[in-house]
Write a protein that holds these residues in place. Structure first.
Motif, PDB file in Angstrom:
ATOM      1  N   LEU A  19       5.957  27.254  29.364  1.00  0.00           N
ATOM      2  CA  LEU A  19       5.236  27.466  28.147  1.00  0.00           C
ATOM      3  C   LEU A  19       3.955  28.410  28.407  1.00  0.00           C
ATOM      4  CD1 LEU A  19       5.592  24.485  26.273  1.00  0.00           C
ATOM      5  CD2 LEU A  19       7.133  26.335  26.090  1.00  0.00           C
ATOM      6  N   TYR A  33       7.102  29.443  19.007  1.00  0.00           N
ATOM      7  CA  TYR A  33       6.094  29.224  19.441  1.00  0.00           C
ATOM      8  C   TYR A  33       5.300  28.360  18.383  1.00  0.00           C
ATOM      9  CZ  TYR A  33       4.671  33.283  16.642  1.00  0.00           C
ATOM     10  OH  TYR A  33       4.291  34.286  15.635  1.00  0.00           O
ATOM     11  N   GLY A  71       3.854  28.779  23.334  1.00  0.00           N
ATOM     12  CA  GLY A  71       5.343  29.194  23.259  1.00  0.00           C
ATOM     13  C   GLY A  71       6.062  29.797  24.583  1.00  0.00           C
TER      14      GLY A  71
END
Length: 809
Positions: free
Chosen positions: A441, A396, A414
Motif C-alpha cells: 500500500l 484507495y 491505497g
C-alpha cells in the motif's frame, strides 16, 4: 461519524464531530440515540416488528404435502383402493410399499430441514441497532418500527428506512434496480431493503418493517428454499410425463382384453390390469432423488456447510470453472505488516502517526488497515475532519487530518499502481515486492481536497506499507483437487496482478506465472472470454468486471462457480451458476450465495463437489433400474394384448420382484460413495441402457410364459405358467442389478446375494409360496426358465457393451 464505533453513543457536546473545523468551533450534527426500552416494548405490543420468517428450507407442512400429494401417489392410491375392494390383500402390497417409501422421504427431508435451519441460525446476520444510546447486535426479527440501525461496509439493509447519518455512505442497489453504480446517500434520503453498503458508514431509521417492506420480501427469496434448475429433477419430470401418457391407453387395453376377449371374471381382470400398470410407475425414483439430496444436506451440514438451495449440491458437481477471490479464499482474512518504507525523505515516526490517525478515522477497518492499526496505534493530537472510506472501485481510502501542530493535511492510502502515474520509477520497487507475494500500500499526501474527483492526481508519496498475507494451509490441496477433477481455477482479485500471481504460484496453481492486469482486458464479451480461457490469474479486477467475467465464461458453455466474501463479489456471485460465500463474509454475499461455508474453509468445497457427484452418479444408476422395469412392463402389456392371452403376473408377483431387484438395492446404491465425474444429458444416458435392458428382460419373460402355456395344462396351469415366467424375469432383472452394482465391493456383492437369497426363501418356504402364489411345477420348465434367463443375461452384457461403445456418454 469518523471515530471508532463505541458501545455507547455519547452526547453531542462531549466531543467535536467530523464536521468541526480545526478549532472545534462548529456545531456537530446531532447524534440519534435510538428508541428507549419502553418505546420498543410499545411497538412490539402493537405488532410493529420485523416478523418475516427467514427460512432456509421448506416448512414441515410443505415437506409432508410434497411427499404425500404427488401424481403417482394419487394413481397408486386409486389402484390400491381397487385391489382392497376386489382382493386379496397380498395383491395390494404395493400400496404399503408406497406408504413406507413416502414415510422415509418425509423423515429424511425433515432431518435435512432441521440441519438447514440450525445452520441458518448460525450464519444469520445480526444488525446493529441503537437503543437508549447504546449500540447492540440483535436478531433481524427483533427490529421494530422506528429503530435506528447502524451500517458499515458489507452490511445489508434489512428494512426500508430513511437515512439519519451518513459518512460517505455508498449503497449498492443493483439487486433491486439493476444499476451497478453505488449511490451516495445523504441524510433524509430513502433506504431500500435488499440493498447493501459498499463503502462508508451511517445510520438510518426503520420506516417499514415486516411484510410492509416489500423489497425485503424480494431479497429474502435469495436465501429461502427454492428449486433452482436441476438436470436431475427436470429429467425425471420429463420421464414421468411420458410414463403418464402411456399408462392410460395401456390400462384400457388390458382391462378390455381380459374382460371381453378372454372373458375372464371382472375381479381377475382388474387384478391383471393393476399388475400391468403398477410396475410402469417409477415412483421410488422421485423419492430417492429427494432422499439423496436431503442426506447430502445433512452430510455437508456436519462439515459446517450451509446449502441454501438443495440442487446447488448437484450444480457445483457440474461446475467446470471456479472463480476464486484471493482475499479470504486463498488467503486468511488477517494480514501482518512486514515492513514500513518511508519515501522521499519522510520521517518514519511522522509516517506512523499519520497511519495511526488514518486507522482511527475508519470505524470499520478492513484487514489491511487493521494490520496497520495493530502496529501504528493512534496518538493524541490528531483529529480527522473528513474521511473517504475504502472502495474496491477506487482502490484507495483517505482522510483530512489536523495534526498536533494545527496543520491540515489530506492523505490517501491505497494501491500504488493506482495512485502513482504509469511509468513512475517507484513502481519497479513495488513490482519486486509484489512478485514475492507481498501486498503493498502507498501512503501519499494529496495536494487537493478530499472531495475533489481528481484528488488521487499529483500526490506526493510518503511511505510504502508492505503487508504479508496469510495463506490458507489447505488451499494447495484444494487447488490440486480441482486440477485433478478437470475443474479450471481462475483467481480473480482486486489486488495487484503480480502480487496475486505470486500468491497463486506459492499454492501451485497452473498458469500463475502469467498474471493478467484486468485493466488491460478487452471490453467485448467474446474477446474477454478468449482471454479468460487462456489466463488463470487476474488482478485489479473491478466488481463490474467480475460480473462480466462470469458472463463471458458462461457464453463459452462453462458452468461457473464464484467464491467470495466481500461486497465487491456480490454481483458476480448472483450471476454465477453457483455462488459460494464464506461464513465470515458480508451479509450481502451470504444472502445471494447458494452455498455458505460457515467454517470459512475453502477446503470444504471438494466435499460439496464430491457430495454432488455422489448424488448424480447414484441417481443415474438407480434410474436405470427403475426405468428398465418401466420398459419391460410396457412391452409385456403390448405383447399380451397382441397375443390375446392373460397378463402373466399378479400385483403381488411384481411387488416381490420390484422390492428385491429395485427397491431395496436402489436405496443402498443411491446413498453409496461415488466419485464418478458428473456428466450432462441425464435422460439420454439413462434411457440408452434402460431401453435395451427392459426389452431384453420383457422378451425373455414373455418367451418363458409362452413356452409354459404350451407345456402346462389343467386348472392350475396359469399359476405354474406365472411361476416360470416370474423366475425368468427375476433372474434377468437380477443380472441388470449385477451390472449396475459394478464396480464390486464386499457390500455390493453381499447386497446382490441377499436379494437372491430372499427370492429363494420365497420359493422354498410353503407359507410364502401360498402368500405370493408362486410354485415351480416339475423340473423341465423351471430349468428352461433358468436357461432363457442365462441367454438374456448374455444379451444384456452384449447390449451394455455395444451401447457403451456406440453411444458414449
Amino acid at each position: 461519524m469518523t471515530q471508532r464505533a463505541k458501545t455507547e453513543v455519547e452526547e453531542p457536546e462531549e466531543e467535536p464531530g467530523p464536521a468541526d473545523g480545526p478549532d472545534g468551533g462548529a456545531s456537530p450534527a446531532p447524534v440519534h440515540r435510538g428508541l428507549t426500552a419502553a418505546e420498543v416494548a410499545e411497538r412490539v405490543a402493537r405488532g410493529e416488528v420485523n416478523d418475516i420468517p427467514v427460512r432456509s428450507s421448506r416448512s414441515t407442512a410443505d415437506i409432508i404435502r410434497a411427499n404425500v400429494f404427488t401424481r403417482f401417489n394419487a394413481i397408486i392410491g386409486v389402484l390400491f383402493a381397487i385391489i382392497l375392494f376386489v382382493g386379496p390383500i397380498q395383491d395390494g402390497l404395493f400400496g404399503f410399499v408406497i406408504v413406507a417409501n413416502t414415510g422415509i422421504g418425509i423423515v429424511q427431508e425433515l432431518r435435512a430441514k432441521r440441519t438447514l435451519d440450525n445452520l441458518a441460525v448460525i450464519g444469520e446476520a445480526r444488525p446493529t441497532v441503537r437503543r437508549d444510546g447504546r449500540a447492540a447486535e440483535i436478531p433481524t426479527s427483533e427490529v421494530v418500527l422506528g429503530d435506528v440501525l447502524e451500517l458499515g461496509p458489507g452490511d445489508k439493509v434489512i428494512v426500508d428506512g430513511e437515512v439519519l447519518e451518513a459518512d460517505n455512505l455508498e449503497i449498492d442497489e443493483s439487486l433491486l434496480t439493476g444499476e451497478a453504480d453505488p449511490v451516495l446517500k445523504q441524510p433524509g434520503e430513502r433506504m431500500m431493503s435488499g440493498s447493501f453498503v459498499v463503502a462508508g458508514a451511517g445510520a438510518f431509521t426503520a420506516t417499514k418493517v415486516g411484510r410492509e417492506a416489500y423489497a425485503a420480501q424480494l431479497a429474502e427469496e435469495a436465501s429461502r428454499f427454492t428449486l433452482v434448475h436441476s438436470e436431475l429433477r427436470s429429467g425425471i419430470s420429463q420421464i414421468l410425463k411420458y410414463v403418464t401418457w402411456m399408462m392410460v391407453p395401456t390400462a384400457l387395453g388390458l382391462i378390455l382384453s381380459h374382460l371381453y376377449t378372454l372373458n375372464l371374471p371382472a375381479d381377475e381382470s382388474v387384478r391383471r390390469m393393476v399388475a400391468g400398470i403398477v410396475p410402469m410407475i417409477p415412483e421410488g425414483l422421485v423419492l430417492l432423488t429427494s432422499v439423496a439430496f436431503a442426506i447430502g444436506v445433512i452430510r455437508l451440514g456436519r462439515r459446517q456447510c450451509l446449502v441454501q438451495e438443495l440442487p446447488a449440491i448437484e450444480g457445483l458437481a457440474r461446475v467446470d470453472v471456479v472463480c476464486l477471490d484471493k482475499t479470504g479464499t486463498l488467503t486468511e482474512g488477517g494480514m501482518d505488516v512486514r515492513e514500513l518504507r518511508p519515501w522521499n525523505g519522510a520521517d518514519e515516526a511522522y509516517v506512523r502517526q499519520v497511519l495511526g490517525a488514518l486507522g482511527e478515522s475508519d470505524p470499520r477497518p478492513n484487514a489491511s488497515l487493521q494490520a496497520i492499526i495493530d502496529v501504528c496505534p493512534a496518538e493524541a493530537g490528531w483529529r480527522c475532519t473528513e474521511s473517504l472510506p475504502f472502495s474496491s472501485a477506487r482502490k484507495y481510502s483517505g482522510a483530512s487530518l489536523n495534526g498536533p501542530d494545527g496543520e491540515s493535511t489530506t492523505w490517501l492510502l491505497g494501491a500504488p499502481d493506482v495512485l502513482l502515474p504509469s511509468g513512475d520509477p517507484g513502481l519497479t520497487e513495488i513490482d519486486d515486492l509484489n512478485s514475492q507475494g507481498l501486498r503493498v500500500l502507498l501512503l501519499a499526501r494529496a495536494a487537493k481536497e478530499l472531495d475533489d474527483p481528481e484528488v488521487a492526481r499529483g500526490v506526493r508519496p510518503a511511505a510504502l506499507v508492505v503487508l504479508e498475507q496469510r495463506l490458507r494451509p489447505d488451499a494447495t490441496a484444494t487447488l490440486r483437487y480441482f486440477a485433478d477433477q478437470g475443474v479450471q481455477a481462475k483467481v480473480v482479485s482486486g489486488d495487484n496482478a503480480v502480487s496475486v500471481g505470486a500468491v497463486a504460484g506459492q499454492l501451485g496453481l497452473p498458469g500463475a506465472d502469467a498474471p493478467v492486469d484486468a485493466r488491460r482486458l478487452p471490453g467485448t464479451t467474446d474477446e474477454m472470454a478468449s482471454a479468460l480461457e487462456t489466463g488463470a490469474v487476474f488482478g485489479r479486477v473491478t466488481p463490474r468486471q467480475k460480473r462480466s467475467m462470469v458472463g463471458a465464461l458462461q457464453t463459452r458453455g462453462h458452468t461457473v462457480a464464484m467464491t467470495g466474501d466481500g461486497v465487491n463479489d456480490v454481483l458476480a456471485l448472483k450471476d454465477a451458476d453457483i455462488g459460494v460465500s464464506m461464513g465470515s463474509g458480508s451479509e450481502a454475499t451470504r444472502a445471494v450465495a447458494q452455498i455458505v461455508l460457515l467454517n470459512n474453509s475453502f477446503a470444504t468445497l471438494p466435499s460439496v463437489v464430491a457430495e454432488g457427484r455422489r448424488v448424480i452418479g447414484n441417481i443415474t444408476r438407480v434410474a436405470t433400474l427403475f426405468l428398465t422395469k418401466t420398459v419391460y412392463s410396457v412391452l409385456l402389456a403390448i405383447l399380451v394384448a397382441c397375443w390375446q392371452i392373460p397378463y402373466p403376473y399378479l400385483p403381488r408377483h411384481l411387488t416381490l420382484l420390484s422390492t428385491l431387484t429395485i427397491g431395496i438395492p436402489a436405496f443402498f446404491l443411491a446413498l453409496a460413495p461415488n466419485k464418478e465425474r458428473a456428466r450432462p444429458h441425464f435422460v439420454r444416458r439413462v434411457m440408452r441402457y434402460a431401453v435395451p435392458s427392459g426389452l431384453i428382460a420383457g422378451a425373455a419373460a414373455f418367451g418363458t410364459y409362452l413356452l409354459a402355456r404350451g407345456y402346462y395344462s389343467g386348472p392350475d396351469a396359469l399359476a405354474a405358467e406365472t411361476s416360470a415366467a416370474t423366475l425368468t424375469l427375476f433372474l434377468t432383472a437380477m443380472w441388470v442389478l449385477v451390472i449396475i452394482a459394478r464396480p464390486y465391493t464386499w457390500w455390493r456383492i453381499g447386497l446382490v446375494l441377499a436379494m437372491a437369497a430372499g427370492f429363494l426363501a420365497v420359493l422354498v418356504t410353503p407359507w410364502l409360496q401360498r402368500f405370493f402364489d408362486l410354485k415351480l411345477v416339475g423340473t423341465t420348465l423351471p430349468w428352461a426358465a433358468v436357461g432363457i434367463a442365462v441367454v438374456a443375461s448374455l444379451l444384456l452384457e452384449a447390449a451394455w457393451r455395444w451401447v457403451g461403445g456406440r453411444f458414449p456418454a
